[in-house]
Design a protein around this motif. Structure first.
Motif, mmCIF file in Angstrom:
data_model
loop_
_atom_site.group_PDB
_atom_site.id
_atom_site.type_symbol
_atom_site.label_atom_id
_atom_site.label_comp_id
_atom_site.label_asym_id
_atom_site.label_seq_id
_atom_site.Cartn_x
_atom_site.Cartn_y
_atom_site.Cartn_z
ATOM 1 N N TRP A 131 5.591 -1.384 1.809
ATOM 2 C CA TRP A 131 4.688 -1.850 3.136
ATOM 3 C C TRP A 131 3.134 -2.040 2.760
ATOM 4 O O TRP A 131 2.716 -1.070 2.128
ATOM 5 C CB TRP A 131 5.023 -0.751 4.244
ATOM 6 C CG TRP A 131 4.455 -1.270 5.416
ATOM 7 C CD1 TRP A 131 4.422 -2.509 6.270
ATOM 8 C CD2 TRP A 131 3.573 -0.449 6.331
ATOM 9 N NE1 TRP A 131 3.858 -2.245 7.391
ATOM 10 C CE2 TRP A 131 3.390 -1.155 7.464
ATOM 11 C CE3 TRP A 131 3.289 0.932 6.244
ATOM 12 C CZ2 TRP A 131 2.608 -0.464 8.401
ATOM 13 C CZ3 TRP A 131 2.642 1.384 7.266
ATOM 14 C CH2 TRP A 131 2.182 0.788 8.597
ATOM 15 N N GLN A 180 5.454 -0.659 11.372
ATOM 16 C CA GLN A 180 5.936 0.606 10.251
ATOM 17 C C GLN A 180 7.411 0.205 10.151
ATOM 18 O O GLN A 180 8.245 0.022 10.879
ATOM 19 C CB GLN A 180 5.831 1.580 10.790
ATOM 20 C CG GLN A 180 4.450 1.951 10.603
ATOM 21 C CD GLN A 180 4.291 3.561 10.804
ATOM 22 O OE1 GLN A 180 5.340 4.400 11.550
ATOM 23 N NE2 GLN A 180 3.230 4.232 10.688
ATOM 24 N N LYS A 203 0.826 -1.329 0.010
ATOM 25 C CA LYS A 203 0.058 0.133 0.083
ATOM 26 C C LYS A 203 0.897 1.301 -0.062
ATOM 27 O O LYS A 203 0.242 2.383 -0.410
ATOM 28 C CB LYS A 203 -0.934 0.060 1.138
ATOM 29 C CG LYS A 203 -1.949 1.026 1.270
ATOM 30 C CD LYS A 203 -2.959 0.752 2.441
ATOM 31 C CE LYS A 203 -3.994 1.767 2.545
ATOM 32 N NZ LYS A 203 -4.857 1.410 3.961
ATOM 33 N N TYR A 204 2.036 1.182 0.597
ATOM 34 C CA TYR A 204 2.979 2.414 0.624
ATOM 35 C C TYR A 204 4.453 1.846 -0.056
ATOM 36 O O TYR A 204 4.748 0.897 0.180
ATOM 37 C CB TYR A 204 3.092 2.723 2.099
ATOM 38 C CG TYR A 204 1.764 3.086 2.663
ATOM 39 C CD1 TYR A 204 1.213 4.150 2.625
ATOM 40 C CD2 TYR A 204 1.160 2.027 3.604
ATOM 41 C CE1 TYR A 204 0.020 4.591 3.271
ATOM 42 C CE2 TYR A 204 -0.165 2.230 4.490
ATOM 43 C CZ TYR A 204 -0.589 3.377 4.044
ATOM 44 O OH TYR A 204 -1.688 3.804 4.642
ATOM 45 N N LEU A 247 1.463 6.609 -0.509
ATOM 46 C CA LEU A 247 0.536 5.842 -0.966
ATOM 47 C C LEU A 247 0.865 5.441 -2.223
ATOM 48 O O LEU A 247 1.259 6.115 -3.202
ATOM 49 C CB LEU A 247 -0.764 6.387 -1.006
ATOM 50 C CG LEU A 247 -1.605 6.339 0.486
ATOM 51 C CD1 LEU A 247 -3.068 6.958 0.273
ATOM 52 C CD2 LEU A 247 -2.005 4.863 0.744
ATOM 53 N N GLY A 295 0.844 -1.982 4.926
ATOM 54 C CA GLY A 295 0.071 -1.472 5.936
ATOM 55 C C GLY A 295 -0.342 -2.072 7.297
ATOM 56 O O GLY A 295 -0.962 -1.770 8.260
#
Length: 110
Positions: A82, A88, A71-72, A106, A84
């Motif tokens: 990552w 983290q 998602k990131y 994002l 999500g």
């Protein structure tokens, strides 16, 4: 048992006493070890017998979870992503400490 006066014994007599003690200790320790090993084997047998045959084995396979898409993304190193979930990543935590927003990372075309 009367304690011998060790000060009155010669070196040879002390050495004989030493060897006799070593022999006695070896015999007793071996006997105690055998007794403990047989008790351990008995406890293992009892433990196996106590388990119900209808119980599923404790090492059953884990439930398969579907792979989660990232998602990131780290803009400096695009291979770092990552989903999500979970902790983290360090790169994201460091960027958030500098004041950036999580929305900045994002992935747009999901």
């Amino acid at each position: 048992m009367k304690k011998p006066n060790l000060d009155d014994l010669s070196v040879d007599e002390l050495w004989q006493l030493h060897e006799e003690l070593n022999r006695l200790l070896s015999v007793r320790l071996t006997a105690e070890k055998r007794a403990l090993e047989s008790r351990l084997a008995q406890l293992r047998r009892e433990n196996e017998a106590a388990k119900a045959p209808s119980e599923p084995p404790s090492s059953r396979p884990k439930r398969p979870y579907p792979r989660v898409k990232p998602k990131y993304r780290n803009p400096n190193l695009p291979h770092e992503t990552w989903s999500g979930r979970g902790k983290q990543p360090k790169w994201l935590a460091a960027a958030l400490r500098t004041g950036r927003s999580i929305e900045d990372f994002l992935i747009s075309n999901r």
